[in-house]
Design a protein around this motif. Structure first.
Motif: not given
Length: 782
Positions: A389-400, A402-409, A416-424
């Motif tokens: 459901x859209x409610x479940x999907x939106x909630x998942x975007x606010x849960x911290x 683990x993910x691999x993100x781009x970083x120049x340095x 490797x970091x931990x952040x919410x998908x919305x923050x990503x």
């Protein structure tokens, strides 16, 4: 009575002889019958003559640069590109023969001595499989069966091996064996294995490297040289191969001993679709190939596919990209964008900018950007597909998470970091993006293509998918239309003062009165050359009024700009959206004496046998006379001599803070003839630089994914600071390699030039030129 035993002994001897021959002939007949039975398909179907002639293996499509290097491959499971025996080094063949089949060049597919030994010692002193039998297994019988099935499979391998020996030469069989084997880690065949494990072509492998790869034939899953797999076991296996080579005198004992002391020397470089050189180019090329396939059916045999498959059919795609220039382009982008991003982060800390990374927008607009970012994300799409459901999907975007993100340095530009998908989403929107394309104007050959920072993390190709406002890089279309229609000279002068095109004229609903970017006017006559160098908006507005929007739009369209451009005066300042691909093609018209050549990516396509399936035909059209084209080149040389592109030449601003922080690679000290144009859009959202030398045209764009992601100061956010440094770095690297033959001479001037270029004959403009010794930090280019 005493002689009877002799007769008995004699009878026993003849009986022994009789049974020996009976057993021998029965055994021989049995072997013959077994082979006949196998050939009659009693133990299962054997390959036909046609299949032996054309073994079916999945072959990767190879993308080849104009200088003969492999840029990448398209494959699903099999990253295989076959090579002929002639491209295998002798030490590699020696290692194989010494280890797998010492009498290979003496038998006809089955080694009788080896087979008898295997039977006699029940396989404890080595198996009986020859290279030909092992190839038969790889090609036609597959994974080893168990029990009785293994015996029948072995018999089939014998039969197939003898047929292979009749069908192919010894050298061809060895080449097929090296080409078919899976060395693990997407290294299918010796070509991929040499590239992935040692970053080499097979012909360049040394004895130790060859021995390691041959050692992997025993079991590539077990003998995997990667650090976290089994490097020690792989080294031991390599040493066994070296010992075998010494045993059969392919190398000396002294060489063997010295090589066994060496490490593996692994240079592991995995090949994937998101790694390597020219990733954005390769992905765009894939769409080109899919279109070509849809229009060009495959002349297939019965039972085969009627369409070409870029993942299975082993096509060779010869491209226009030069691997050396592509590397220079990617290096230039990496160097500058890392530097530019560091300054952007520095200026957009939460303390300095509470809405970072966005500027000049309110909370509602930011929420709209984030909402859109969620709904176009892979997470949203995948969860929606799973029925969440859209409610479940939106909630998942606010849960911290683990993910691999781009970083120049970080190493490999990943962390490797931990952040919410919305923050990503917000994190990725803080990165400035870029696009760059380089083309030979005379042929249309695209020499370099960089669509972004990192394909794995930023898959949007800004060269051709993105379209942004052109800013002042659109002004040359206005100047070209005016010179073409009115036969103006670059030395013609117009008065620099506020200028309006009244309402109702040229499609205006309201009066259009553009201001100069700094809000100032010189209140004197100014040549077109000086006006373009300084991006003076009032002069551009007057030219637009004189010629009208329609010829300007027609000029841009004829030069390859395909997007809709409204026929209104405001387009003169670059309000229309364009992409780098079309802009490079368009500017190539100026360098190519007025002839537009559509950018070319592929010169020809061949099938796995070398049959040519496609050859490109250039698409060209005359757009303007040679005189007009050269006049435009002369105008744009002024941009680099005394305008916002002047930092390509001077070196006096080395200690200036802005230059130190974001003008990466300065000073460039380029002294050869260069024509170009910078461009900056409203609020510094987009920075452009279009640069030309006689045989190379290159366009660069830099900006945020969102227009609200930009620098606050024009000194940092203008095209001369954001985009020009990439061009400068790229050209310095190109000129350092003389083999590239990048022109450092003059643009070709038409004989009998009909447009006056000598401004000393125009009295009004003798003293208005901007000195190239002035600091150009405030030379805005809207």
């Amino acid at each position: 009575m005493a002689r009877a035993p002799k007769k008995k002994q004699k009878n026993n001897f003849f009986k022994f002889i009789k049974w020996f021959w009976i057993l021998f002939l029965t055994g021989l007949l049995s072997v013959v019958l077994i082979f006949l039975a196998a050939s009659w398909d009693w133990f299962g179907e054997l390959p036909t003559f046609e299949r032996l002639e054309n073994p079916q293996t999945n072959l990767a499509t190879e993308i080849i640069s104009s200088d003969g290097e492999t840029l990448g491959k398209y494959y699903l499971d099999d990253n295989r590109t076959p090579i002929p025996f002639e491209e295998l080094p002798k030490n590699l063949v020696d290692a194989l023969v010494a280890t797998e089949d010492a009498r290979y060049f003496e038998h006809s597919g089955v080694d009788a001595r080896g087979t008898l030994r295997a039977f006699a010692y029940l396989g404890s002193k080595g198996g009986a499989s020859t290279i030909s039998q092992q190839l038969a297994k790889q090609l036609f019988t597959g994974t080893a069966a168990r029990g009785w099935g293994r015996y029948t499979q072995k018999i089939k391998e014998w039969v197939i091996a003898t047929r292979l020996e009749r069908q192919y030469t010894k050298e061809e069989i060895i080449a097929m064996y090296f080409n078919i084997y899976d060395f693990g880690n997407n290294a299918d065949g010796i070509r991929s294995a040499a590239k992935i494990y040692f970053t080499k072509e097979p012909k360049d492998l040394n004895v130790s490297e060859s021995a390691m790869l041959v050692g992997m034939f025993k079991n590539s899953s077990l003998y995997n040289p990667r650090p976290k797999r089994n490097p020690e076991g792989t080294k031991n296996r390599r040493d066994v191969v070296l010992a075998q080579m010494a045993k059969y005198e392919f190398i000396s004992e002294k060489v063997k001993d010295s090589l066994q002391k060496l490490p593996l020397g692994l240079r592991y470089s995995p090949e994937s679709h998101s790694d390597g050189l020219g990733t954005y180019f390769r992905m765009h090329l894939q769409s080109f190939l899919n279109q070509w396939i849809s229009k060009n059916p495959k002349p297939a045999l019965k039972g085969e596919r009627d369409k070409w498959n870029i993942y299975l059919d082993g096509l060779k795609v010869y491209t226009t990209v030069d691997s050396r220039m592509q590397q220079n382009a990617e290096d230039a982008v990496q160097e500058h964008m890392k530097n530019l991003q560091a300054e952007f982060f520095k200026q957009n800390t939460p303390e300095r900018n509470k809405t970072a990374p966005f500027l000049d927008i309110n909370t509602k607009e930011i929420n709209s950007i984030m909402e859109r970012g969620m709904k176009v994300s892979d997470r949203w799409r995948k969860m929606k597909k799973l029925g969440k459901s859209e409610k479940e999907i939106r909630a998942s975007f606010k849960e911290p998470t683990p993910m691999v993100v781009f970083d120049w340095n970080s190493e490999g530009n990943e962390k490797d970091t931990i952040m919410t998908p919305l923050d990503s989403i917000r994190y990725y929107k803080s990165f400035l993006r870029t696009a760059m394309m380089s083309m030979e104007p005379q042929t249309g050959h695209v020499k370099a293509w960089v669509g972004g920072l990192n394909y794995k993390h930023f898959q949007y190709d800004n060269v051709i998918q993105g379209a942004r406002q052109a800013g002042s890089t659109f002004k040359p279309f206005v100047y070209a239309a005016a010179i073409d229609q009115l036969r103006l000279s670059p030395c013609e002068t117009l008065y620099d003062d506020e200028y309006c095109i009244e309402a109702g004229k040229h499609g205006n609903q309201e009066a259009w009165c553009p201001k100069n970017s700094d809000g100032k006017y010189t209140l004197k006559n100014m040549s077109l050359k000086t006006a373009l160098a300084g991006s003076v908006n009032t002069v551009t507005a007057q030219l637009m009024d004189k010629v009208g929007p329609k010829p300007v739009v027609a000029m841009a369209k004829n030069m390859g700009i395909s997007r809709d451009i409204p026929e209104v005066p405001s387009i003169a300042l670059g309000t229309a959206d364009v992409n780098v691909y079309e802009m490079v093609g368009a500017f190539g018209t100026f360098a190519n004496e007025g002839v537009y050549v559509k950018p070319v990516l592929v010169t020809r396509i061949e099938d796995k046998n070398g049959t040519v399936l496609y050859e490109y035909v250039p698409e060209t059209r005359d757009v303007m006379s040679k005189d007009v084209a050269y006049a435009m080149v002369d105008l744009m040389q002024g941009v680099v001599q005394s305008g916002s592109g002047g930092r390509l030449r001077h070196s006096y601003a080395k200690n200036n803070a802005v230059y130190k922080e974001v003008v990466t690679g300065y000073p460039y000290n380029l002294t050869n003839p260069i024509a170009g144009k910078t461009g900056t859009t409203q609020k510094n959202s987009d920075g452009w630089f279009m640069g030309m030398v006689p045989n190379l045209v290159t366009g660069v764009w830099v900006g945020g994914e969102e227009r609200a992601t930009h620098f606050n100061r024009t000194a940092y956010g203008q095209g001369a600071s954001m985009a020009l440094p990439i061009w400068g770095l790229y050209m310095v690297k190109n000129y350092a390699n003389k083999e590239l033959d990048i022109s450092d001479g003059n643009f070709k001037k038409p004989s009998g030039m009909s447009i006056e270029l000598d401004c000393s004959k125009f009295q009004d403009d003798k003293k208005d030129s901007t000195s190239p010794e002035e600091d150009d930090l405030d030379d805005l280019d809207f």
